[in-house]
Design a protein around this motif. Structure first.
Motif, mmCIF file in Angstrom:
data_model
loop_
_atom_site.group_PDB
_atom_site.id
_atom_site.type_symbol
_atom_site.label_atom_id
_atom_site.label_comp_id
_atom_site.label_asym_id
_atom_site.label_seq_id
_atom_site.Cartn_x
_atom_site.Cartn_y
_atom_site.Cartn_z
ATOM 1 N N LYS A 127 19.487 -9.824 20.297
ATOM 2 C CA LYS A 127 19.984 -8.589 19.706
ATOM 3 C C LYS A 127 19.922 -8.672 18.187
ATOM 4 O O LYS A 127 20.282 -9.677 17.582
ATOM 5 C CB LYS A 127 21.424 -8.344 20.164
ATOM 6 C CG LYS A 127 22.035 -7.061 19.636
ATOM 7 C CD LYS A 127 23.427 -6.852 20.181
ATOM 8 C CE LYS A 127 24.066 -5.589 19.626
ATOM 9 N NZ LYS A 127 25.437 -5.362 20.175
ATOM 10 N N GLY A 128 19.439 -7.591 17.574
ATOM 11 C CA GLY A 128 19.325 -7.517 16.129
ATOM 12 C C GLY A 128 18.033 -8.058 15.564
ATOM 13 O O GLY A 128 17.792 -7.951 14.353
ATOM 14 N N GLN A 129 17.163 -8.632 16.424
ATOM 15 C CA GLN A 129 15.919 -9.236 15.932
ATOM 16 C C GLN A 129 14.959 -8.164 15.424
ATOM 17 O O GLN A 129 14.800 -7.101 16.025
ATOM 18 C CB GLN A 129 15.256 -10.040 17.045
ATOM 19 C CG GLN A 129 14.023 -10.817 16.599
ATOM 20 C CD GLN A 129 13.636 -11.866 17.629
ATOM 21 O OE1 GLN A 129 14.432 -12.257 18.474
ATOM 22 N NE2 GLN A 129 12.412 -12.333 17.552
ATOM 23 N N ARG A 130 14.314 -8.450 14.305
ATOM 24 C CA ARG A 130 13.332 -7.539 13.725
ATOM 25 C C ARG A 130 11.955 -7.805 14.335
ATOM 26 O O ARG A 130 11.521 -8.953 14.434
ATOM 27 C CB ARG A 130 13.261 -7.732 12.209
ATOM 28 C CG ARG A 130 14.582 -7.474 11.487
ATOM 29 C CD ARG A 130 14.902 -6.001 11.410
ATOM 30 N NE ARG A 130 16.173 -5.759 10.731
ATOM 31 C CZ ARG A 130 16.635 -4.551 10.459
ATOM 32 N NH1 ARG A 130 15.923 -3.476 10.802
ATOM 33 N NH2 ARG A 130 17.801 -4.400 9.853
ATOM 34 N N LYS A 135 13.810 -2.726 15.575
ATOM 35 C CA LYS A 135 14.855 -3.718 15.778
ATOM 36 C C LYS A 135 15.324 -3.671 17.219
ATOM 37 O O LYS A 135 15.417 -2.595 17.817
ATOM 38 C CB LYS A 135 16.035 -3.441 14.840
ATOM 39 C CG LYS A 135 17.173 -4.445 14.971
ATOM 40 C CD LYS A 135 18.243 -4.209 13.932
ATOM 41 C CE LYS A 135 19.085 -2.992 14.251
ATOM 42 N NZ LYS A 135 20.255 -2.869 13.360
ATOM 43 N N ALA A 160 17.960 -3.280 19.332
ATOM 44 C CA ALA A 160 19.329 -2.814 19.179
ATOM 45 C C ALA A 160 20.254 -3.445 20.212
ATOM 46 O O ALA A 160 21.438 -3.640 19.957
ATOM 47 C CB ALA A 160 19.380 -1.286 19.293
ATOM 48 N N SER A 216 13.299 2.131 16.470
ATOM 49 C CA SER A 216 12.098 2.111 15.640
ATOM 50 C C SER A 216 12.341 2.836 14.318
ATOM 51 O O SER A 216 13.112 3.798 14.243
ATOM 52 C CB SER A 216 10.930 2.767 16.380
ATOM 53 O OG SER A 216 9.808 2.920 15.543
ATOM 54 N N SER A 217 11.655 2.381 13.279
ATOM 55 C CA SER A 217 11.766 3.031 11.970
ATOM 56 C C SER A 217 11.007 4.346 11.921
ATOM 57 O O SER A 217 11.249 5.176 11.049
ATOM 58 C CB SER A 217 11.231 2.095 10.878
ATOM 59 O OG SER A 217 9.840 1.829 11.082
#
Length: 431
Positions: free
Chosen positions: A341-344, A357, A359, A390-391
């Protein structure tokens, strides 16, 4: 008469006889060239097999890598192309070892049908369950369960019936409806191409007979073109082409999936999350201009309006896929690095690559009973469900509708390694 192409993948536990079955299928279907057959006989003799057709080491037909031949296992996905009087086939022989499950994902990702081998002596094993889970995750439309090495249990009908009942129950649990179970002996060729004289209790089709009659699932999604490259005239034109006609040409190139496109069709363009509407002015292919493009073809389309379109944008004829920045998906981890969790990561969807990321890690699937277990991270070969943020907006579709629009890769932004393969699908009992 069926003349369409059928894509097949094989799967199963170690030493269930996948490579031998594929070799037998190709040999008995007369799909091995004479010089390859001579080489096969020579190598078989070197390994202690006889030279007659019945004593060839048929596993060597697909186990081509040196490491595979030395160890007697399949490591990489081996592709073979062959045809019969009814249809053409592309066959992917996938590895059986658990550490190569990721290769099975690769081989089965485009399959119309999958052959899962089960050793009649051992029945359904953990890796069999894992492969069934992967194939269900990938929504392979047709499953064929080949219960192999029936000759080693004297073609025991009761033993076969028990295995058949177990795998059909597993398939039902996984939501796979089209499942056929066939008793075979890959070594002797029984029920592979020709019916077996040893199993008078079996009245079903042979393996090849079934594959020849299967109908591949037709695409159900809308016509979709993920823009890979923007074409503009550069340098001198080829002789005979009108410079004025190509002065303002701008073509959007990519592979068309899930439908057809025609000159004059209205299309929607998803660019930076905002839908734009225009019409197709022309369609070009490697063979020249055409009025109609078929799915699977590499094409370049020219639009009537000048729009800001770049690589990663999507052209759709019909209902526009939903553009989302956050969605849930099922994944199979392909890299030894654990995902938490939180990994880019980078998400690659079609031709679009965006920063993202993890989430949340929703759960990991227990292969023993396909139950959903809480998890903080996912490791190599794990099957699980994640929430991805996603960005950039991603034009996602359900995988059951479109394999292209409903699939993606997760990539390590630092190394470029592929971390996981994922599919976008509504939550399922097995996932």
């Amino acid at each position: 008469m069926t003349t369409t192409l059928l894509r097949i993948a094989t799967a199963g536990s170690v030493d269930d006889g996948k490579s031998t079955l594929v070799g037998r299928l190709l040999h008995d279907a007369k799909a091995i060239l004479a010089d390859s057959l001579d080489d096969l006989a020579r190598t078989s003799a070197e390994r202690g097999f006889g030279g007659a057709a019945g004593t060839l080491d048929l596993a060597l037909v697909t186990d081509g890598l040196r490491a595979e031949r030395e160890q007697g296992i399949t490591i990489d996905v081996a592709y073979r192309y062959f045809s019969t009087g009814k249809r053409s086939f592309i066959l992917a022989d996938c590895p059986g070892h658990v550490q190569y499950t990721r290769n099975t994902v690769t081989g089965a990702s485009t399959a119309d049908a999958a052959i899962v081998l089960v050793d009649a002596r051992h029945g359904v094993l953990e890796q069999t369950r894992r492969h069934l889970g992967v194939l269900a995750l990938l929504r392979v439309p047709q499953l064929v369960i080949a219960v192999n090495k029936m000759d080693l249990i004297d073609w025991d009908e009761e033993a076969f019936s028990k295995i058949e009942a177990e795998v059909l129950a597993l398939a039902e649990q996984l939501g796979v409806q089209a499942t056929t179970v066939i008793p075979v002996s890959a070594l002797q060729g029984d029920n592979v191409v020709e019916p077996s004289a040893s199993a008078d209790w079996y009245a079903g089709p042979t393996l090849l007979g079934l594959l020849e009659d299967l109908e591949p699932a037709l695409p159900k999604g809308t016509a979709r073109l993920d823009v890979q490259y923007v074409l503009r005239p550069q340098g001198a034109l080829a002789p005979g082409l009108d410079p004025e006609a190509f002065r303002d040409y701008r073509g959007y190139a990519g592979t068309l999936v899930d439908g057809t496109l025609n000159v004059g069709d209205q299309v929607q363009v998803l660019s930076n999350g905002q839908p734009l509407v225009t019409r197709i002015k022309s369609i070009s292919t490697p063979a020249g201009s055409t009025a109609r493009a078929q799915p699977g073809g590499a094409i370049a389309v020219e639009l009537e309006d000048e729009l800001d379109i770049a690589r990663g944008d999507t052209l759709v004829a019909g209902e526009l896929p939903e553009a989302q920045r956050e969605f849930q998906a099922n994944i199979c981890v392909l890299d030894p690095v654990r995902l938490g969790k939180g990994q880019r990561v980078l998400v690659k969807h079609g031709t679009k690559i965006a920063a993202a990321k993890l989430a949340d890690i929703n759960y990991v699937i227990d292969i023993a009973d396909y139950s959903q277990l809480p998890a903080d991270s996912l490791g190599l070969n794990d099957l699980g469900r994640i929430t991805l943020r996603s960005s950039a907006a991603v034009a996602i579709e359900q995988y059951s509708t479109s394999r292209t629009g409903g699939s993606f890769l997760l990539i390590d932004p630092a190394t470029g390694r592929t971390l996981a393969a994922g599919i976008i699908e509504a939550e399922h009992a097995a996932a």
